[in-house]
Design a protein around this motif. Sequence first.
Motif, PDB file in Angstrom:
ATOM      1  N   GLN A 178       0.857  -1.188   0.000  1.00 43.46           N
ATOM      2  CA  GLN A 178       0.000   0.000   0.000  1.00 43.46           C
ATOM      3  C   GLN A 178       0.892   1.237   0.000  1.00 43.46           C
ATOM      4  O   GLN A 178       2.015   1.214   0.491  1.00 43.46           O
ATOM      5  N   TYR A 179       0.350   2.315  -0.483  1.00 43.62           N
ATOM      6  CA  TYR A 179       1.135   3.547  -0.650  1.00 43.62           C
ATOM      7  C   TYR A 179       1.851   3.959   0.632  1.00 43.62           C
ATOM      8  O   TYR A 179       3.056   4.169   0.645  1.00 43.62           O
ATOM      9  N   GLY A 180       1.141   4.053   1.728  1.00 47.21           N
ATOM     10  CA  GLY A 180       1.744   4.528   2.977  1.00 47.21           C
ATOM     11  C   GLY A 180       2.760   3.586   3.577  1.00 47.21           C
ATOM     12  O   GLY A 180       3.637   3.997   4.319  1.00 47.21           O
ATOM     13  N   GLU A 181       2.663   2.303   3.263  1.00 47.54           N
ATOM     14  CA  GLU A 181       3.577   1.318   3.839  1.00 47.54           C
ATOM     15  C   GLU A 181       4.327   0.561   2.752  1.00 47.54           C
ATOM     16  O   GLU A 181       4.809  -0.548   2.987  1.00 47.54           O
ATOM     17  N   LEU A 182       4.436   1.127   1.595  1.00 47.36           N
ATOM     18  CA  LEU A 182       5.087   0.494   0.466  1.00 47.36           C
ATOM     19  C   LEU A 182       6.473  -0.025   0.858  1.00 47.36           C
ATOM     20  O   LEU A 182       7.312   0.746   1.308  1.00 47.36           O
ATOM     21  N   GLY A 183       6.687  -1.311   0.710  1.00 48.83           N
ATOM     22  CA  GLY A 183       7.995  -1.890   0.996  1.00 48.83           C
ATOM     23  C   GLY A 183       8.259  -2.176   2.462  1.00 48.83           C
ATOM     24  O   GLY A 183       9.382  -2.477   2.840  1.00 48.83           O
ATOM     25  N   TYR A 184       7.224  -2.140   3.278  1.00 44.96           N
ATOM     26  CA  TYR A 184       7.397  -2.430   4.701  1.00 44.96           C
ATOM     27  C   TYR A 184       7.237  -3.939   4.926  1.00 44.96           C
ATOM     28  O   TYR A 184       6.210  -4.525   4.588  1.00 44.96           O
ATOM     29  N   ILE A 185       8.268  -4.571   5.477  1.00 38.55           N
ATOM     30  CA  ILE A 185       8.216  -5.998   5.798  1.00 38.55           C
ATOM     31  C   ILE A 185       7.508  -6.122   7.142  1.00 38.55           C
ATOM     32  O   ILE A 185       8.061  -5.802   8.185  1.00 38.55           O
ATOM     33  N   SER A 186       6.258  -6.560   7.084  1.00 43.34           N
ATOM     34  CA  SER A 186       5.439  -6.610   8.295  1.00 43.34           C
ATOM     35  C   SER A 186       5.554  -7.927   9.041  1.00 43.34           C
ATOM     36  O   SER A 186       5.240  -7.982  10.229  1.00 43.34           O
ATOM     37  N   CYS A 187       5.990  -8.977   8.375  1.00 46.27           N
ATOM     38  CA  CYS A 187       6.142 -10.281   9.023  1.00 46.27           C
ATOM     39  C   CYS A 187       7.337 -11.029   8.449  1.00 46.27           C
ATOM     40  O   CYS A 187       7.535 -11.042   7.227  1.00 46.27           O
ATOM     41  N   LEU A 188       8.094 -11.650   9.327  1.00 40.47           N
ATOM     42  CA  LEU A 188       9.145 -12.605   8.958  1.00 40.47           C
ATOM     43  C   LEU A 188       9.210 -13.607  10.104  1.00 40.47           C
ATOM     44  O   LEU A 188       9.679 -13.269  11.196  1.00 40.47           O
ATOM     45  N   TYR A 189       8.698 -14.798   9.853  1.00 40.41           N
ATOM     46  CA  TYR A 189       8.641 -15.813  10.903  1.00 40.41           C
ATOM     47  C   TYR A 189       9.038 -17.166  10.340  1.00 40.41           C
ATOM     48  O   TYR A 189       8.679 -17.501   9.203  1.00 40.41           O
ATOM     49  N   VAL A 190       9.758 -17.935  11.151  1.00 40.03           N
ATOM     50  CA  VAL A 190      10.200 -19.278  10.784  1.00 40.03           C
ATOM     51  C   VAL A 190       9.929 -20.197  11.971  1.00 40.03           C
ATOM     52  O   VAL A 190      10.174 -19.808  13.120  1.00 40.03           O
ATOM     53  N   LEU A 191       9.437 -21.401  11.681  1.00 45.86           N
ATOM     54  CA  LEU A 191       9.211 -22.363  12.756  1.00 45.86           C
ATOM     55  C   LEU A 191      10.489 -22.559  13.571  1.00 45.86           C
ATOM     56  O   LEU A 191      11.589 -22.612  12.993  1.00 45.86           O
ATOM     57  N   PRO A 192      10.382 -22.675  14.876  1.00 45.10           N
ATOM     58  CA  PRO A 192      11.577 -22.831  15.722  1.00 45.10           C
ATOM     59  C   PRO A 192      12.516 -23.953  15.264  1.00 45.10           C
ATOM     60  O   PRO A 192      13.742 -23.777  15.270  1.00 45.10           O
ATOM     61  N   ALA A 193      11.993 -25.092  14.840  1.00 47.22           N
ATOM     62  CA  ALA A 193      12.840 -26.209  14.407  1.00 47.22           C
ATOM     63  C   ALA A 193      13.635 -25.898  13.138  1.00 47.22           C
ATOM     64  O   ALA A 193      14.630 -26.561  12.844  1.00 47.22           O
TER      65      ALA A 193
END
Length: 158
Positions: free
Chosen positions: A82-97
């Motif tokens: 979206q325009y206001g958040e263009l290029g914002y990485i809002s989530c990066l998650y990986v299973l603990p294992a």
Amino acid sequence: MATTLVLYSHAHHRHLAAEVSQVYHQAVQALAGGFYSAAQCHAWSRAPRSDKYWQLRLRHSTAWLALDSGGRCIGFVQVERQYGELGYISCLYVLPAWQRRGVAAQLITVVKQWAQQQAFPRLSTHASMQSKTVFERQGFRSHHRCYQEKSGQQLTSF
């Protein structure tokens, strides 16, 4: 174990929303006792969210899923377009294992390549205390410490 990165498509991947929800919840809960307290992790994610929540969230952004050799979701990254958040990485998650095996770095790399193709002026994020190092290794710079309150708990990010 091999991983495959796929660009999320609602038509083809919405059935993986429950797995995405589990990745998010388990990754947050695994932070307890390390960088964040159990109370902070509970405020961050009390329980896995519904499939519908993740289907809607992923549908209105650009996301990649990391899948194991059996096609199960082991990690994901989400970028706002979206325009206001263009290029914002809002989530990066990986299973603990699967953490500390390069999955997060692979996900960031694919986002950086995509953002360059889209001619985004920059990427940004609010990295958790745990993910700060992986973002910095991928060329991100920390500008300042941020604080967010969730359910009475203060969470630090960068």
